[in-house]
Scaffold this motif. Structure first.
Motif, PDB file in Angstrom:
ATOM      1  N   LEU A 210       0.844  -1.205   0.000  1.00  0.00           N
ATOM      2  CA  LEU A 210       0.000   0.000   0.000  1.00  0.00           C
ATOM      3  C   LEU A 210       0.873   1.247   0.000  1.00  0.00           C
ATOM      4  CD1 LEU A 210      -2.678  -1.248   2.529  1.00  0.00           C
ATOM      5  CD2 LEU A 210      -2.909  -0.993   0.063  1.00  0.00           C
ATOM      6  N   GLY A 211       1.994   1.181   0.709  1.00  0.00           N
ATOM      7  CA  GLY A 211       2.879   2.348   0.748  1.00  0.00           C
ATOM      8  C   GLY A 211       3.396   2.685  -0.637  1.00  0.00           C
ATOM      9  N   ILE A 212       3.794   1.622  -1.356  1.00  0.00           N
ATOM     10  CA  ILE A 212       4.329   1.863  -2.713  1.00  0.00           C
ATOM     11  C   ILE A 212       3.243   2.469  -3.581  1.00  0.00           C
ATOM     12  CG2 ILE A 212       5.131   0.649  -4.786  1.00  0.00           C
ATOM     13  CD1 ILE A 212       6.475  -1.358  -2.756  1.00  0.00           C
ATOM     14  N   ILE A 213       2.025   1.867  -3.508  1.00  0.00           N
ATOM     15  CA  ILE A 213       0.931   2.394  -4.355  1.00  0.00           C
ATOM     16  C   ILE A 213       0.687   3.864  -4.029  1.00  0.00           C
ATOM     17  CG2 ILE A 213      -1.547   2.180  -4.793  1.00  0.00           C
ATOM     18  CD1 ILE A 213      -1.302  -0.816  -4.265  1.00  0.00           C
ATOM     19  N   LEU A 214       0.641   4.158  -2.734  1.00  0.00           N
ATOM     20  CA  LEU A 214       0.322   5.541  -2.341  1.00  0.00           C
ATOM     21  C   LEU A 214       1.432   6.497  -2.766  1.00  0.00           C
ATOM     22  CD1 LEU A 214      -1.391   5.361   1.174  1.00  0.00           C
ATOM     23  CD2 LEU A 214      -2.356   5.964  -1.045  1.00  0.00           C
ATOM     24  N   SER A 215       2.696   6.079  -2.541  1.00  0.00           N
ATOM     25  CA  SER A 215       3.772   7.035  -2.867  1.00  0.00           C
ATOM     26  C   SER A 215       3.823   7.237  -4.379  1.00  0.00           C
ATOM     27  CB  SER A 215       5.108   6.507  -2.340  1.00  0.00           C
ATOM     28  OG  SER A 215       5.248   5.159  -2.698  1.00  0.00           O
TER      29      SER A 215
ATOM     30  N   ALA B 134       1.301   7.060  -6.348  1.00  0.00           N
ATOM     31  CA  ALA B 134       0.141   7.907  -6.675  1.00  0.00           C
ATOM     32  C   ALA B 134       0.460   9.361  -6.347  1.00  0.00           C
ATOM     33  CB  ALA B 134      -1.057   7.436  -5.865  1.00  0.00           C
ATOM     34  N   TYR B 135       1.111   9.567  -5.200  1.00  0.00           N
ATOM     35  CA  TYR B 135       1.381  10.967  -4.818  1.00  0.00           C
ATOM     36  C   TYR B 135       2.239  11.656  -5.857  1.00  0.00           C
ATOM     37  CZ  TYR B 135      -0.791  11.590  -0.342  1.00  0.00           C
ATOM     38  OH  TYR B 135      -1.740  11.751   0.641  1.00  0.00           O
TER      39      TYR B 135
ATOM     40  N   LYS C 285       2.852  10.695  -9.135  1.00  0.00           N
ATOM     41  CA  LYS C 285       2.362  10.756 -10.531  1.00  0.00           C
ATOM     42  C   LYS C 285       1.060  11.512 -10.638  1.00  0.00           C
ATOM     43  CE  LYS C 285       4.912   7.109 -12.572  1.00  0.00           C
ATOM     44  NZ  LYS C 285       5.619   7.032 -11.267  1.00  0.00           N
ATOM     45  N   LEU C 286       0.199  11.347  -9.634  1.00  0.00           N
ATOM     46  CA  LEU C 286      -1.173  11.843  -9.855  1.00  0.00           C
ATOM     47  C   LEU C 286      -1.370  13.218  -9.229  1.00  0.00           C
ATOM     48  CD1 LEU C 286      -3.021   8.529  -8.983  1.00  0.00           C
ATOM     49  CD2 LEU C 286      -2.431   9.406 -11.235  1.00  0.00           C
ATOM     50  N   LYS C 287      -0.254  13.977  -9.081  1.00  0.00           N
ATOM     51  CA  LYS C 287      -0.398  15.285  -8.428  1.00  0.00           C
ATOM     52  C   LYS C 287      -1.304  16.173  -9.299  1.00  0.00           C
ATOM     53  CE  LYS C 287       0.548  17.197  -4.669  1.00  0.00           C
ATOM     54  NZ  LYS C 287      -0.896  16.966  -4.394  1.00  0.00           N
ATOM     55  N   VAL C 288      -2.320  16.693  -8.705  1.00  0.00           N
ATOM     56  CA  VAL C 288      -3.226  17.580  -9.469  1.00  0.00           C
ATOM     57  C   VAL C 288      -3.066  18.967  -8.860  1.00  0.00           C
ATOM     58  CG1 VAL C 288      -5.643  18.179  -9.772  1.00  0.00           C
ATOM     59  CG2 VAL C 288      -4.881  15.790  -9.995  1.00  0.00           C
TER      60      VAL C 288
END
Lengths: 195, 204, 92, 186
Positions: free
Chosen positions: C18-23, C25-26, C28-31
């Motif tokens: 989950l940590g990897i997914i979240l980091s 996401a943080y 790449k998906l910065k809006v």
């Protein structure tokens, strides 16, 4: 089989209403229910969220916890996966579907501290529901939440025009109205017998 | 007057000005659900206070290490660990209370009160202040639960902490033990507390 | 002892994943979010409990900027004088 | 990238620590929890089968039941847990029958969520007493007035659904026990 699913659905919406019988989601219930529009969208977002949480919780229970015999990790596993899953899904929707995010996505973070959703996930565990039945149960409970919150929003919009005693303004009168609503839902108690 | 030490102020505010149940109106789910008996209210209050104090202390010790992005999942993980410990302890040592509280023990994890205090106070203040605040909030929460529990139990079954108080002539109001009674009594109690608060403010 | 190791492994694995997914996401998906709203979201508890009528604190912050709601509605921070002050002067 | 690492590291560290602590706490408390569960069943089983001293858990097919022996190690009777839906939620009741499956020796409601003050009366002694001594060969039925025939139970006023549910659950379980030909053929 279908008959049983319908019974589970109707029981989850009317008889075992999450708000009025199991006291779940009271924070949003008190907070959101002063205008109809946000109540309805909050309700449907919760239903959407509960419908995806139900299968996820079911899978965690069966494939992780039961197989490895770690019953005590139940709470911790559920909550960490749900919390992280939500943050991730919300970011994805916000990035790629801004329109969808505006309508529904903004309600996704609601999962992490909504008692209804964690309670529902743990109930699946307690009652050993099958996967399909879990989804129907999640969907039905979410609709039950929406039903209760929408009725309350409608009433509270009327309350603005009546002179409520000063000490009961706001949450006080809402709780009393919720009490009367709960009384009505108790009447529906013996409607369906299904576990 | 001497400047009351900050810790005392942190502790005291949880009891009245910022009483979680009657002023902040958070953590309502367990308040309504388990207070059909004063004893269950006390047990839930103590369980919540233990979790609140323990996690506030841990969170404020590591407040500088936890990155901003994952602070909510980390806080929830710490809280869930303490709640599981409480749940296992209750099942082992007090099986009947554990059966009474049943599904509402895990709900302490998503209790807005605990997560809210971590975020607003514990993660921004030194440990001793965070612990004092948690103690105050926990005590305020427990007192409110026991008060509501006593009212509902007295009217619902004529007993307090299962000691017969009202004579046999009293026909118990069964509604007080059912969900409608919970909503009504909490709503009315809220009104009463507001009146008392206004009287106090009026005087001072 | 074996159960403890197993439990640590399961929890560690799950959190790492989950940590990897979240980091990821943080990063790449910065809006880009309107800085005003972001500053207020920082001040709000971020607990998303819904007591203010909005499902997330971010949404509540957006409404605050648009002046459609009031900080009083946030049950957790409305007693906290400094935060209320800061938010008041952030929303002129 | 450094921040990504920090995020994952923190989460994993907290999770591993919590996993370890929980495993240790579970190890400490697991005996007590099992002892409590055993004591609860034992209490119920011995209350429905007076004179029973020890019990042996047996399963036949999917059916689980307890064989109870008295101090002279003779078979006193069979006890089993019956479960079903009441007015609001699940009702769990322990039923005791004698070895020949002919007479009900007693019942004990161990878990229910019926409306307090009304349906909850099914777990009160006087209602459970009615079942003692009734014949298990024929179906029990519920009557509103005075029970005259051997297998009639008087319903609780104002809680007919709960009383009816309890009677149905017991009837269904007795049939199930007979279907598995428990008791008289060991």
């Amino acid at each position: 089989m279908i008959k049983e699913l319908i019974l589970v659905f109707v029981a989850a919406v009317l008889v075992n209403n999450f708000v009025l019988k199991y006291f779940l989601g009271i924070c949003p219930f008190l907070g959101v229910s002063d205008n109809l529009h946000s109540a309805v969208s909050m309700g449907f977002a919760t239903t959407f969220v509960m419908s995806i949480t139900a299968p996820v919780a079911w899978c965690i229970k069966h494939f992780v916890l039961d197989k490895l015999g770690l019953p005590f990790l139940e709470y911790v596993c559920f909550i960490i996966v749900i919390a992280s899953l939500v943050q991730f899904v919300e970011m994805v929707i916000k990035k790629f579907y801004p329109a969808l995010h505006q309508a529904m996505g903004i309600y996704l973070p609601l999962i992490t501290t909504n008692c209804a959703i964690l309670f529902m996930a743990l109930q699946l565990v307690l009652r050993e529901y099958s996967l399909l039945r879990s989804i129907v149960f999640g969907f039905g409970s979410g609709l039950g939440f929406t039903l209760a919150i929408t009725i309350m929003a409608g009433i509270r919009e009327e309350i603005e025009f009546c002179d409520v005693p000063r000490c009961l303004k706001g949450p006080g009168i809402t709780l009393i109205i919720a009490g009367l609503l709960a009384l009505i839902f108790v009447g529906l108690g013996g409607l369906i017998k299904v576990n | 007057m001497t400047k009351t030490p900050v810790i005392l102020k942190d502790f005291a505010k949880g009891l009245w000005q910022e009483n979680p149940v009657f002023r902040l109106l958070i953590g309502m789910c367990p308040t309504l659900a388990v207070t059909s008996q004063a004893q269950n209210g006390l047990a839930m209050g103590l369980a919540t206070s233990f979790t609140l104090i323990a996690s506030s202390t841990i969170v404020s010790i590591f407040r500088k290490l936890i990155p901003k992005e994952v602070r909510i999942p980390s806080y929830i993980l710490i809280i869930a660990t303490f709640v599981t410990i409480v749940s296992l302890y209750l099942q082992a040592k007090f099986p009947d209370i554990s059966k009474d509280l049943g599904p509402y023990i895990p709900l302490i994890i998503v209790n807005c009160l605990i997560l809210g205090r971590q975020e607003v106070f514990a993660s921004k203040n030194p440990t001793h202040r965070a612990a004092a605040d948690a103690l105050g909030m926990g005590l305020g929460f427990t007192i409110s639960l026991v008060a509501l529990g006593m009212v509902r139990e007295l009217l619902g079954s004529g007993t307090i902490f299962s000691f017969k108080v009202l004579g046999d002539g009293f026909r118990p109001w069964i509604i007080m033990l059912t969900p409608p009674g919970a909503f009504l009594s909490l709503g009315l109690m809220l009104g009463m507390i507001n009146i008392i608060d206004r009287l106090l403010k009026g005087k001072s | 002892m074996e159960k403890t190791l197993l439990s640590m492994a399961v929890m560690g694995g799950l959190a790492a994943l989950l940590g990897i997914i979240l980091s990821a996401a943080y990063s790449k998906l910065k809006v880009e979010e309107d800085p005003g709203v972001e500053k207020i979201t920082e001040l709000l508890p971020g607990v998303n409990c819904g007591a203010c009528g909005f499902a997330s604190c971010e949404e509540f912050a957006r409404q605050l900027v648009r002046k459609e709601t009031d900080i009083e509605k946030c049950r957790i921070t409305f007693r906290n004088k400094e935060v209320v002050m800061k938010i008041k002067n952030l929303t002129p | 990238m450094k921040k990504g690492l920090k995020i994952t590291l923190t989460l994993t560290l907290i999770a591993v620590l919590s996993g370890a602590i929980l495993a240790e706490v579970y190890k400490v408390t697991v005996e007590d929890i099992k002892a409590n569960q055993k004591k609860e069943i034992e209490e119920a089983v011995f209350s429905v089968l007076p004179g029973a001293k020890e019990y042996k858990r047996e399963t036949r097919g999917s059916r689980e039941f307890f064989k109870c022996f008295d101090d002279k190690a003779e078979l006193r009777g069979i006890a089993f847990v019956a479960e079903g839906i009441g007015y609001q939620d699940i009702i769990k009741v322990v039923v005791g029958v004698d070895s020949g499956l002919s007479k009900i020796t007693g019942i004990r409601v161990i878990a229910h969520n019926e409306t307090p003050g009304l349906g909850a009366k099914i777990s009160e002694g006087w209602f459970e007493e009615q079942f003692k001594g009734l014949s298990a060969a024929v179906r029990l039925d519920l009557v509103k007035g005075e029970p005259d025939k051997k297998n009639q139970i008087q319903a609780i006023t104002g809680a007919t659904i709960s009383s009816q549910a309890l009677v149905d659950i017991i009837n269904k379980e007795i049939e199930d026990i007979k279907k598995h030909k428990v008791g008289n053929c060991d």
